[in-house]
Design an enzyme around this catalytic site. Structure first.
Site, PDB file in Angstrom:
ATOM      1  CG  HIS A   1       4.523   3.178   7.235  1.00  0.00           C
ATOM      2  ND1 HIS A   1       4.469   1.815   7.077  1.00  0.00           N
ATOM      3  CD2 HIS A   1       4.343   3.391   8.567  1.00  0.00           C
ATOM      4  CE1 HIS A   1       4.282   1.235   8.244  1.00  0.00           C
ATOM      5  NE2 HIS A   1       4.192   2.173   9.170  1.00  0.00           N
TER       6      HIS A   1
ATOM      7  CG  ASN B   1      -2.977 -10.931   4.499  1.00  0.00           C
ATOM      8  OD1 ASN B   1      -2.900  -9.743   4.197  1.00  0.00           O
ATOM      9  ND2 ASN B   1      -1.920 -11.664   4.784  1.00  0.00           N
TER      10      ASN B   1
HETATM   11  P1  OAD Z   1       4.379  -7.473   4.344  1.00  0.00           P
HETATM   12  O1  OAD Z   1       5.281  -7.744   3.206  1.00  0.00           O
HETATM   13  O2  OAD Z   1       4.929  -7.688   5.715  1.00  0.00           O
HETATM   14  O3  OAD Z   1       3.060  -8.355   4.222  1.00  0.00           O
HETATM   15  C1  OAD Z   1       2.310  -8.411   3.052  1.00  0.00           C
HETATM   16  C2  OAD Z   1       1.128  -9.315   3.306  1.00  0.00           C
HETATM   17  O4  OAD Z   1       0.317  -9.292   2.138  1.00  0.00           O
HETATM   18  C3  OAD Z   1       1.505 -10.791   3.549  1.00  0.00           C
HETATM   19  O5  OAD Z   1       0.843 -11.237   4.730  1.00  0.00           O
HETATM   20  C4  OAD Z   1       0.960 -11.535   2.314  1.00  0.00           C
HETATM   21  O6  OAD Z   1       0.415 -12.812   2.628  1.00  0.00           O
HETATM   22  C5  OAD Z   1      -0.124 -10.604   1.844  1.00  0.00           C
HETATM   23  N1  OAD Z   1      -0.365 -10.648   0.384  1.00  0.00           N
HETATM   24  C6  OAD Z   1       0.516 -10.829  -0.634  1.00  0.00           C
HETATM   25  N2  OAD Z   1      -0.103 -10.756  -1.812  1.00  0.00           N
HETATM   26  C7  OAD Z   1      -1.421 -10.518  -1.558  1.00  0.00           C
HETATM   27  C8  OAD Z   1      -2.580 -10.327  -2.359  1.00  0.00           C
HETATM   28  N3  OAD Z   1      -2.525 -10.359  -3.689  1.00  0.00           N
HETATM   29  N4  OAD Z   1      -3.760 -10.093  -1.744  1.00  0.00           N
HETATM   30  C9  OAD Z   1      -3.845 -10.044  -0.380  1.00  0.00           C
HETATM   31  N5  OAD Z   1      -2.785 -10.230   0.420  1.00  0.00           N
HETATM   32  C10 OAD Z   1      -1.586 -10.440  -0.144  1.00  0.00           C
HETATM   33  O7  OAD Z   1       3.823  -5.981   4.154  1.00  0.00           O
HETATM   34  P2  OAD Z   1       3.156  -5.001   5.232  1.00  0.00           P
HETATM   35  O8  OAD Z   1       2.347  -5.747   6.222  1.00  0.00           O
HETATM   36  O9  OAD Z   1       2.517  -3.904   4.479  1.00  0.00           O
HETATM   37  O10 OAD Z   1       7.353  -0.426   6.600  1.00  0.00           O
HETATM   38  O11 OAD Z   1       4.458  -4.449   5.943  1.00  0.00           O
HETATM   39  C11 OAD Z   1       4.309  -3.440   6.908  1.00  0.00           C
HETATM   40  C12 OAD Z   1       5.498  -2.513   6.873  1.00  0.00           C
HETATM   41  O12 OAD Z   1       6.713  -3.259   6.937  1.00  0.00           O
HETATM   42  C13 OAD Z   1       5.647  -1.728   5.578  1.00  0.00           C
HETATM   43  O13 OAD Z   1       4.869  -0.563   5.512  1.00  0.00           O
HETATM   44  C14 OAD Z   1       7.108  -1.401   5.574  1.00  0.00           C
HETATM   45  C15 OAD Z   1       7.626  -2.771   5.930  1.00  0.00           C
HETATM   46  O14 OAD Z   1       8.886  -2.908   6.365  1.00  0.00           O
HETATM   47  C16 OAD Z   1       8.349   0.448   6.496  1.00  0.00           C
HETATM   48  O15 OAD Z   1       9.122   0.481   5.552  1.00  0.00           O
HETATM   49  C17 OAD Z   1       8.431   1.397   7.663  1.00  0.00           C
END
Ligand code: OAD
Length: 254
Positions: free
Chosen positions: A128, A218
């Site tokens: 990204h 996660n």
């Molecule tokens: P999300 O915010 O959707 O998800 C983050 C995940 O991390 C959640 O499932 C939490 O449960 C988990 N989490 C939080 N703290 C944690 C920790 N300390 N250890 C392990 N897990 C933890 O973020 P992404 O999946 O990265 O895209 O989101 C994907 C994309 O959506 C991003 O790259 C961005 C966003 O909109 C764009 O901007 C194009």
């Protein structure tokens, strides 16, 4: 927090496959891996998308409509990115890469921060993009820029600069390379990602169908949790160091 020896036992009891020098590992990381460094995730409570609408700050249409609003959002994120440091999860992955032959370990990250790179990981694909480089909307030139920015930055050619990141509706970077890695990996590890944003959310299914063992770490169960062979619920910074120790101990006794 669990003592590290307990964490290693946890992996043994679940019989996570050991790795050898020829094992090819592919890691997909998301915002959750940087949460313990102090960067907000997107969809957790307190996440970015609770305060902002994707349509207002993270699409090409939003930038065309109101670049000032979009830049206010990214300037603030750029400012925050200067104050953060890699956490034990980033460090653990870098430690693992260091011990494996070049080419057998890659991190594909959805994160625009540079925490994997700062931790010492060498093979990192920022699918990204990254928050530091800027791209001119006129001449397409890309320039690294770590400075604090205020308002809308402009290129030498007069064109407006935008963050060199992938917005919703745009094509992620390195997809061909990632596809090859998905079909070639023996172990696919996803860390800190909600499994909601495609194409990254589909990588797990692709790797599993291609024959990889799949491991998830996660805080909450992600949307695609059923495709993992092994899933560990908890903080990446507490689980990954133990998982990496378990793999490295296996490598030593090879
Ligand atoms: P999300 O915010 O959707 O998800 C983050 C995940 O991390 C959640 O499932 C939490 O449960 C988990 N989490 C939080 N703290 C944690 C920790 N300390 N250890 C392990 N897990 C933890 O973020 P992404 O999946 O990265 O895209 O989101 C994907 C994309 O959506 C991003 O790259 C961005 C966003 O909109 C764009 O901007 C194009």
């Amino acid at each position: 927090m669990m003592p590290e020896s307990e964490v290693v036992k946890m992996f043994e009891s679940k019989q996570i496959p050991l790795i050898g020098p020829d094992t090819r590992l592919l890691v997909l990381s998301g915002a959750g891996i940087s949460a313990e460094s102090g960067i907000r995730t997107f969809r957790d409570s307190g996440g970015f998308w609770e305060e902002y609408r994707v349509e207002d700050v993270a699409t090409p249409e939003a930038f065309e409509r109101d670049p000032e609003v979009v830049w206010r959002f990214y300037n603030e994120r750029r400012r925050q990115a200067r104050d953060v440091r890699p956490n034990p999860a980033h460090m653990a992955l870098a430690r693992l890469e260091e011990r494996l032959p070049k080419g057998n370990f890659t991190v594909v990250t959805q994160n625009v921060d540079s925490l994997h790179d700062l931790a010492g990981s060498k093979e990192v694909l920022h699918m990204h993009g990254r928050i530091d480089p800027l791209r001119c909307v006129e001449c397409s030139e890309i320039s690294e820029n770590m400075e604090h920015l205020d308002g809308i930055p402009y290129c030498g050619c007069g064109g407006m600069l935008r963050p060199h990141i992938v917005w919703f509706g745009e094509m992620p970077m390195y997809l061909d390379e990632i596809n090859n890695l998905l079909y070639g990996c023996d172990i696919f590890l996803a860390v800190g990602t909600s499994g909601l944003v495609y194409p990254a959310a589909g990588f797990l299914q692709t790797a599993a169908a291609a024959g990889a063992k799949t491991v998830g770490v996660n805080l909450d169960a992600p949307a695609n949790v059923s495709y993992f062979d092994y899933f560990f619920q908890g903080r990446a910074g507490e689980i990954l160091p133990g998982l990496v120790d378990y793999w490295l101990e296996g490598l030593q006794s090879d």
